[in-house]
Every structure is written in C-alpha cells, then in structure tokens.
Write an enzyme that holds these catalytic residues in place. Structure first.
Site, PDB file in Angstrom:
ATOM      1  CB  THR A  12      39.454  37.980 -61.384  1.00 35.65           C
ATOM      2  OG1 THR A  12      39.067  39.307 -61.076  1.00 35.65           O
ATOM      3  CG2 THR A  12      39.087  37.081 -60.175  1.00 35.65           C
ATOM      4  CG  ASN A  36      35.096  45.639 -63.175  1.00 36.22           C
ATOM      5  OD1 ASN A  36      33.881  45.680 -62.950  1.00 36.22           O
ATOM      6  ND2 ASN A  36      35.939  44.942 -62.431  1.00 36.22           N
ATOM      7  CD  GLU A  37      34.875  45.950 -58.672  1.00 33.22           C
ATOM      8  OE1 GLU A  37      36.016  45.593 -58.365  1.00 33.22           O
ATOM      9  OE2 GLU A  37      33.847  45.355 -58.333  1.00 33.22           O
ATOM     10  CD  GLU A  47      31.808  42.037 -60.435  1.00 33.56           C
ATOM     11  OE1 GLU A  47      32.327  42.602 -61.414  1.00 33.56           O
ATOM     12  OE2 GLU A  47      32.467  41.567 -59.487  1.00 33.56           O
ATOM     13  NE  ARG A  90      34.095  41.737 -52.289  1.00 34.12           N
ATOM     14  CZ  ARG A  90      34.363  41.081 -53.432  1.00 34.12           C
ATOM     15  NH1 ARG A  90      33.562  41.220 -54.482  1.00 34.12           N
ATOM     16  NH2 ARG A  90      35.403  40.306 -53.541  1.00 34.12           N
TER      17      ARG A  90
HETATM   18  C1  147 Z   1      35.246  42.148 -58.343  1.00 36.33           C
HETATM   19  C2  147 Z   1      35.656  42.095 -59.816  1.00 36.33           C
HETATM   20  O1  147 Z   1      34.966  43.039 -60.577  1.00 36.33           O
HETATM   21  C3  147 Z   1      35.534  40.723 -60.420  1.00 36.33           C
HETATM   22  O2  147 Z   1      36.242  40.697 -61.639  1.00 36.33           O
HETATM   23  C4  147 Z   1      36.022  39.690 -59.472  1.00 36.33           C
HETATM   24  O3  147 Z   1      37.374  39.919 -59.215  1.00 36.33           O
HETATM   25  C5  147 Z   1      35.250  39.768 -58.194  1.00 36.33           C
HETATM   26  C6  147 Z   1      35.657  38.715 -57.201  1.00 36.33           C
HETATM   27  O4  147 Z   1      34.913  38.804 -56.024  1.00 36.33           O
HETATM   28  O5  147 Z   1      35.456  41.014 -57.585  1.00 36.33           O
HETATM   29  O6  147 Z   1      36.032  43.116 -57.776  1.00 36.33           O
HETATM   30  C7  147 Z   1      36.006  43.379 -56.444  1.00 36.33           C
HETATM   31  C8  147 Z   1      37.115  43.092 -55.707  1.00 36.33           C
HETATM   32  C9  147 Z   1      37.169  43.444 -54.373  1.00 36.33           C
HETATM   33  C10 147 Z   1      36.100  44.086 -53.782  1.00 36.33           C
HETATM   34  C11 147 Z   1      34.979  44.367 -54.535  1.00 36.33           C
HETATM   35  C12 147 Z   1      34.929  44.005 -55.864  1.00 36.33           C
HETATM   36  N1  147 Z   1      36.149  44.423 -52.427  1.00 36.33           N
HETATM   37  O7  147 Z   1      37.130  44.046 -51.749  1.00 36.33           O
HETATM   38  O8  147 Z   1      35.229  45.083 -51.918  1.00 36.33           O
END
Ligand code: 147
Length: 654
Positions: free
Chosen positions: A79, A167-168, A243, A369
């Site tokens: 990020t 993560n994600e 998160e 969001r």
């Molecule tokens: C999260 C990540 O886990 C973090 O490391 C950081 O990047 C954060 C920033 O807002 O976001 O990841 C996501 C990125 C995009 C979405 C959701 C979580 N999304 O677009 O719904």
C-alpha cells in the site's frame, strides 16, 4: 432550549443483565503495515517518538490500544511501501529488519496486556515456487509464518496472540489446517487463527468443516460497514472487523471511527474492530494519506498531530477491558430513539458498567467504504434506567466529546460532572456528533505531552553513508516501494543493499514490476539533485541501477511512476534516460564503459534541464519537458538482484 410536551417524553433506555447477555468484548486495535505505514515514525527524535507511542499505546493516556496488528513483511508493496521479509530467500533468515519488531516492543512495554496479531500481505517469491499462489506448499508457508512467530518469542519475548492468513486475498483450507497443526506442534497452541481478513465468505466453509471450525478462532472481515452476514453469525464464532476505518483522519474520520466502534457491535455483533492504520507515517502523496488514528510525517522536525480518532478510541478502550461482556440487545445495546447508538459492557462480576453513546450524523461520519445509507439524527433527551446488578450504581463518571463541525466547538475526551441516579434513573441530553461514555470505572485520563515542534519542510540536504546504522535496518527517509533496502556490512563497509532477488508473491492486484525503487523527499520539488555510489555484486547482481527525480507516485502504482530516470547498465556499456520507471518514454541514451567495482551516479534537474554524471563525468544534458513536473527523488535497480548503494546525497532546489 426546548420545552417537552406530553407527547415528547424522553424515551427510556434500560440497562439490565438479567435478560440475557451479549458477546464478549475482544478489544480495539490498529494496524502497522499493509504497508510501510510507520516508515517515517522510526526516524523521529526519541522524545517525540515516545510521546507518539504514549498517545497510541499507554493505558489511560490516549487511544490505549488493546490489540496491535502488524504486517509480516513479504518484500512486496503492500500500500504505502514494502516491508522486509525475515526470509528474503529460502536460505536467509533474520529478525532484525524493519520497524515492526521495534514497534511491537514499544507497545508491549507500555501495555503488557496488549494483544498482538500478525498477518502477511504477501510473500517472497520462493514461497510461490514459481507460481503466484502462496499456498502451493502449505507446509513451507506455515513454516515461514511460524518461524516468524517463534522468533517473536525467542528473540523478543513477544507472544503472538493472533495470526491471519493472507490479507484480502484467497485462503486455502489445507493451509489453515496445516498452520494450526504447526502452531500446536511448535508450542503455540495459544496463538489463535483469525480468518480470513477478507469479507465473511469463510463462514460457509467453517459451517461445513468441523476441523476448519476448530482451527479458526474468529472470522475477521474487512470494512464490514457495521453488518455481518447471517452465515457468519450462525457459526457461533467471534466476529471481528479485523481491518476497518481507513478514512482521512479529520473530524469526519473521527465520526466514522466513533460510529463503527459502536455499531460494528450494535448491527453486526462484531466484538473487535481494528483500524487501518495505526499512524499515518508515510510521505503525504502516497496512497491513503492520513488514514491513521494520528499523523506523524516529519522525522526531521519532530512535528506530529494527535487527531480526533485517538480520543474516539479512548471513549471505549479506557473503560472497557478485553473480556468484559456486552449486555443484550434492548437491555443496554441498541439504536437511540432519534438516531445514534449505544453499547454497554460489564465486567465478569457485573459490578462495573460502561455505556458508550454516539450520535454521529450521516455526513459527519462517512467512512471510505462501504457506502453509508442515509439516516437522520436529532438532538434528544433519554432517560436511563438501571436494573439487575446495576441498581446499586448511584453515580457514573461522564466523558464527553463533540466533533465540532457546523460551527460548534470541538471538545475531545473531556471529563464532565458525574451523572447521578435517583430511583435508578437519570436523564441525559444528547446533541449531534457527540460521544459520551458513562462509566463506573474511575481510571480514565486524558493524557497530554507538550505541543510538538512546529512543522518544517523536508531538509534541503540529506547525506547518508549508512555507517551509523544497526545492521539490517532500512535507511532513513528512503522509502522502498518495490524491492527492499537493507543496511549491510559488505567488504568492511556499510552499504544499503537492495536485497530482493526475485519477483515476490504480490499483494497489489496488477503488480508486475521487475524493477525496484525507493523514494525520498518533498513531492512538491521540481528541482533537485540525487547522487549515490553503487556497486553490483557479481553473484545475484541486478542488471542496472538508476537515480531519479520528480518521481510522481508510489504505492501499488509505482511501476507506472513518471519522472526522470537515469539508468546505468554496466554489463551493456549503456545508459538510458527515460521519463518513466518502466522506460516506455526514452529521453536519451548513450554508451558508457565502466570497470567493475564502485561508481557514482548523479542526476540534477534544474531550470528545465536534466544533467547526468557518472564518476563526475557529464554524460548528458537534456530538456525535461513531457514528464512529471515535480515529485520525489529515488534510487533503484533495473531488475530484482543485488545492488550496494553508498554515499547517498540528496539536495533540494538550490
Ligand atoms: C485495504 C488494505 O488491506 C490495506 O493494506 C490498505 O491498502 C487499505 C487502504 O484503504 O485497504 O485493502 C482494501 C483495498 C480496497 C478495498 C478494500 C480493502 N476496496 O476497494 O473495497
């Protein structure tokens, strides 16, 4: 002042532990990482660094965090930069890299009861065994993660309470089971698995698979928007917003955080909420600037800002220890009659009570969001009625905050007059955008340190020969976006080595970078001079190095960075100047002969001209029209592979 008619009697909220109970509270936390979000914090002057850590971690001071979640660095962009892996290669293992070890210790020093949670965003390339799937070899990946958890214990006496999956990104059920078994086999049966740091999708797998169910402690969902899924609730597992937040930390960010801290339980029965991120300590033009509980981007001045989310956190954390229990919906937990919400928690012997009330309006509490459906909140008076174990309570401490939007005065975490109960009842007036904690707990305190130094622009000169470092640390100010820089002793000299040898298992979705880059400086600068010496080892060396100016972006989009990039390729006897990192816009190129060994490369941009030198000999002077107009300085490599940088000198506009 308004008069109440007979039709406008305050509604009564009942607080009662004899009508069933809610779930157990598991803590409020924040994340360092995902990625490189604490990059600039570690270089702060000791005094301000300690003050900042107090605001974050010290009990009964500020945010008084109960959970601290960190990234297990994977050498890839996650990020706002990369964080170093403890195993760059299969044959490499080191636990002195990066700043997470330091932060973990500082957190634990201030609060020995803080719970620790670790999670990889990505992995070094070898974990993928030639694929982009980190679970091709579940044992190998589990071993990689458990080694990190073991080292936390043996080298730092840090116990990891929780560990996540990826993560994600996708999870692998065989991997989760393998990880559970390996943790148990190596003595970490108390390290619990949170899965899967995505949405709620793993709930259906858990409901179908008893072994998986017993391997997973809690379902961790990201950005749940205060609601959990029906299947997730049905598993009976604790539900976490593992998160959440990621919102610009102005007053509206504070409103977002206060609202979700309450409503993640009220609407979604989530018993833990964790902020991304802990502290915004990365260059301001990187993605998601100021999406932390507080902000500290100036190690050169010591300036930092304690933003409203710190005090919003304190409203719960200072009065509700982990292990307390929520009261039942309708008996201490719910929505307020005219908008807003309240939660109540009590200790195991039910002789203490904390009530947290929030009245955040829609426009003043939007988060990044998901979308927040419209709703209204009005000023209201409520009657509080204590029942059950709580009838003995005669008065409660009152802690008060108001965001201070729409012309009202901001008040953060102020101790007000006690609230007295008569016949177990009291009335409470609520305005808009407020948080009120009513509590029998007496230990709350609004901590403070003297005002930090005033903000200063980025220094005009940064010179670093890396001699003053503890080995394996990352250079100050230089923020790796692809690849990883690590101070190492090579042939008796301290250098900053680019250490990543192959493309990692990425987190960023479209990331295909083969180059590495580390940025530094003041993004608004147009003119600057970057100079560094380099030497490329003959084994595992990169094919070329560069210095760059006016670099316009970092984060997941780093490969598309524009700027002026001066590349030197010693094996090809060539140099290339390009308008972007990926070299799709060549400005000039030429021949150069370099003996092996150490050379100095420099690039100066001023008055619309870029001038490049190698070993003090000018190679080109070109007009710089067509690329970015301003940005950071940078150094980097053409491919993954070693390069040893030294004698770094970065100068701003003269
Ligand atoms: C999260 C990540 O886990 C973090 O490391 C950081 O990047 C954060 C920033 O807002 O976001 O990841 C996501 C990125 C995009 C979405 C959701 C979580 N999304 O677009 O719904």
């Amino acid at each position: 002042v308004r008069a109440y008619s007979i039709h406008d009697q305050p509604e009564t909220l009942v607080f009662d532990d004899t009508q069933g109970l809610g779930r157990e509270f598991e803590g409020i936390g924040a994340i360092s990482g995902g990625g490189a979000t604490s990059k600039l914090l570690v270089n702060y002057p000791e005094k301000q660094r300690n003050e900042i850590l107090d605001y974050l971690f010290k009990p009964n001071f500020g945010a008084s965090l109960q959970i601290f979640k960190v990234e297990i660095g994977g050498d890839m962009q996650s990020t706002d930069g990369t964080e170093a892996s403890h195993m760059h290669n299969q044959w490499d293992e080191n636990y002195s890299r990066g700043y997470e070890w330091w932060l973990l210790q500082e957190a634990k020093k201030r609060n020995p009861n803080i719970k620790l949670y670790c999670l990889p965003w990505g992995f070094p390339g070898w974990i993928g065994q030639g694929t982009t799937n980190p679970f091709v070899n579940p044992k190998q990946t589990a071993d990689y993660v458990v080694r990190w958890i073991s080292a936390a214990k043996t080298q730092y006496n840090l116990t990891m309470d929780f560990v996540g999956i990826w993560n994600e990104r996708m999870y692998s059920i065989p991997y989760i089971k393998t990880l559970r078994k390996m943790l148990d086999d190596r003595g970490f049966h108390k390290t619990l698995i949170i899965a899967a740091d995505k949405k709620w999708e793993i709930a259906t797998d858990i409901s179908k698979d008893e072994d998986l169910a017993s391997a997973v402690h809690a379902i961790g969902c990201h950005y749940p928007g205060t609601y959990s899924s029906a299947p997730a609730k049905k598993t009976g597992k604790p539900l976490w917003a593992s998160e959440d937040y990621s919102t610009f930390n102005n007053e509206v960010g504070g409103g977002c955080w206060a609202r979700i801290l309450n409503q993640n339980y009220v609407n979604g029965e989530m018993t833990s909420t964790i902020s991304w991120n802990l502290i915004g300590s990365y260059y301001p033009q990187l993605p998601f600037f100021r999406d932390g509980l507080m902000t500290a981007t100036q190690p050169w001045s010591g300036h930092y800002v304690v933003n409203t989310p710190i005090w919003m956190t304190a409203h719960t954390t200072q009065f509700v220890p982990i292990g307390w229990q929520y009261l039942a919906q309708g008996y201490g937990v719910g929505k307020l009659p005219k908008g807003g919400s309240y939660v109540s928690l009590s200790n195991p012997s039910f002789d203490q009570l904390t009530i947290v009330i929030e009245t955040m309006t829609h426009n003043h509490s939007k988060c990044i969001r998901p979308n927040l459906p419209y709703y209204t909140v009005q000023p209201q008076t409520v009657k509080l009625k204590l029942q059950g174990s709580f009838i003995k309570i005669e008065k409660m401490n009152v802690w008060y905050s108001k965001l201070g939007l729409d012309g009202s005065t901001q008040q953060m975490f102020i101790k007000k007059q006690d609230l007295f109960f008569q016949n177990n009842e009291a009335e409470l007036k609520l305005g808009l955008d407020e948080v009120i904690t009513l509590t029998t707990v007496d230990s709350g305190r609004k901590g403070s340190h003297p005002d930090p130094p005033v903000a200063q622009p980025f220094p005009q000169v940064v010179a670093d020969n890396f001699s003053g470092y503890v080995e394996h640390q990352e250079p100050n100010y230089l923020a790796p976006q692809i690849g990883s820089l690590e101070v190492q002793e090579i042939n008796g000299e301290r250098v900053a080595r680019q250490t990543v040898l192959e493309r990692p298992v990425y987190w960023c979705k479209a990331e295909k970078a083969e180059k590495t880059i580390s940025i530094i400086g003041n993004h608004s600068w147009t003119d600057m001079n970057v100079s560094v010496s380099f030497s490329i080892p003959s084994v595992n060396g990169t094919t070329g190095v560069f210095v760059a100016t006016r670099v316009d972006r970092g984060g997941c989009d780093s490969l598309h960075a524009k700027g002026i990039f001066f590349y030197v390729f010693p094996q090809d006897d060539q140099f290339i100047v390009s308008g972007d990192l990926a070299r799709t816009h060549i400005m000039t190129k030429g021949k150069i002969r370099l003996e092996s060994g150490k050379h100095t490369i420099s690039l100066e941009v001023s008055e619309g001209k870029a001038v490049g030198q190698v070993d003090q000999t000018q190679l080109f002077s070109v007009a710089v029209a067509g690329s970015s107009t301003n940005g950071w300085g940078a150094i980097g490599t053409d491919t993954f592979g070693y390069a040893d940088f030294d004698d770094f000198l970065f100068k701003g506009p003269q």
